[in-house]
Design a protein around this motif. Structure first.
Motif, PDB file in Angstrom:
ATOM      1  N   ASN A  85       0.843  -1.188   0.000  1.00  0.00           N
ATOM      2  CA  ASN A  85       0.000   0.000   0.000  1.00  0.00           C
ATOM      3  C   ASN A  85       0.878   1.238   0.000  1.00  0.00           C
ATOM      4  O   ASN A  85       1.954   1.257   0.590  1.00  0.00           O
ATOM      5  CB  ASN A  85      -0.887   0.018   1.251  1.00  0.00           C
ATOM      6  CG  ASN A  85      -1.790  -1.187   1.312  1.00  0.00           C
ATOM      7  OD1 ASN A  85      -2.493  -1.483   0.358  1.00  0.00           O
ATOM      8  ND2 ASN A  85      -1.756  -1.905   2.421  1.00  0.00           N
ATOM      9  N   ASP A 101       1.557  -5.060   2.852  1.00  0.00           N
ATOM     10  CA  ASP A 101       0.235  -5.334   3.418  1.00  0.00           C
ATOM     11  C   ASP A 101       0.316  -6.629   4.237  1.00  0.00           C
ATOM     12  O   ASP A 101       0.450  -7.719   3.675  1.00  0.00           O
ATOM     13  CB  ASP A 101      -0.781  -5.477   2.283  1.00  0.00           C
ATOM     14  CG  ASP A 101      -2.192  -5.709   2.771  1.00  0.00           C
ATOM     15  OD1 ASP A 101      -2.396  -5.890   3.995  1.00  0.00           O
ATOM     16  OD2 ASP A 101      -3.105  -5.725   1.925  1.00  0.00           O
ATOM     17  N   ASN A 133      -5.420  -0.519  -3.723  1.00  0.00           N
ATOM     18  CA  ASN A 133      -5.048  -1.654  -2.879  1.00  0.00           C
ATOM     19  C   ASN A 133      -4.642  -2.874  -3.703  1.00  0.00           C
ATOM     20  O   ASN A 133      -4.282  -3.897  -3.152  1.00  0.00           O
ATOM     21  CB  ASN A 133      -6.202  -2.037  -1.951  1.00  0.00           C
ATOM     22  CG  ASN A 133      -6.505  -0.936  -0.967  1.00  0.00           C
ATOM     23  OD1 ASN A 133      -5.614  -0.241  -0.513  1.00  0.00           O
ATOM     24  ND2 ASN A 133      -7.771  -0.761  -0.655  1.00  0.00           N
TER      25      ASN A 133
END
Length: 186
Positions: A85, A101, A133
């Motif tokens: 991210n 992440d 994302n």
């Protein structure tokens, strides 16, 4: 003789100045990011595979790369892939970094990574919507080019190669939110 000494002193000062700028680049920015840029099917991914010394990233004879992949040196023979991210530093600087992440289970092994990336590329072909994302991936692997240069482990870990979709793809990654995010991190 004095003029030659002055000339050598000037050359030495220029060299020291360039070396200081390089050191500043490494230690202030923390990463030297090298994006491989060009039109689709120009061989960007193939060049990165040659740097790695293996065909880790999927290569096809058509527009294929649809996600942005950061390739980092990892001193293990078994590559792994992480989702990441985009995060902004909290130190008052206008700098961004990629944070791994933790909720995403890493993908291990060359064949698993290739299958995962090909699936992501296929999904992005069908759906051009940007999802921050699901756009930045980090692969940690051996990079033969860096090993051949005989760099220290510390310097190897500071260098990242970036595989991005072609400039003339049907999905222009340099427009909209995706382009803004890519510009922040590069």
């Amino acid at each position: 003789v004095l003029s030659k000494v002055n000339m050598l002193q000037n050359k030495l000062n220029e060299f020291i100045d360039k070396a200081c700028k390089l050191i500043n680049l490494f230690f202030v920015e923390e990463k030297l990011r090298i994006p491989v840029v060009g039109c689709y099917n120009a061989g960007k991914t193939s060049i990165i595979n040659s740097f790695i010394g293996d065909d880790l990233l999927p290569v096809e004879p058509f527009e294929n790369t649809k996600v942005i992949i950061f390739i980092r040196y990892y001193n293990r023979h078994f590559p792994r892939l992480h989702n990441s991210n985009l995060k902004k530093e909290n130190f008052g600087y206008n700098r961004y970094y990629l944070e791994i992440d933790k909720s995403f289970n890493p993908i291990h092994g060359k064949e698993n990574i290739k299958k995962f990336l090909q699936t992501k590329n296929d999904i992005r072909k069908d759906n051009n919507e940007y999802n921050s994302n699901d756009s930045f991936y980090v692969i940690e692997t051996q990079i033969d080019l860096l090993n051949k240069l005989e760099l220290s482990e510390e310097i190897k870990r500071m260098i990242e190669f970036i595989d991005i979709p072609g400039l003339n793809t049907t999905q222009n990654i340099f427009e909209g939110k995706e382009g803004e995010d890519l510009e922040k991190i590069i």
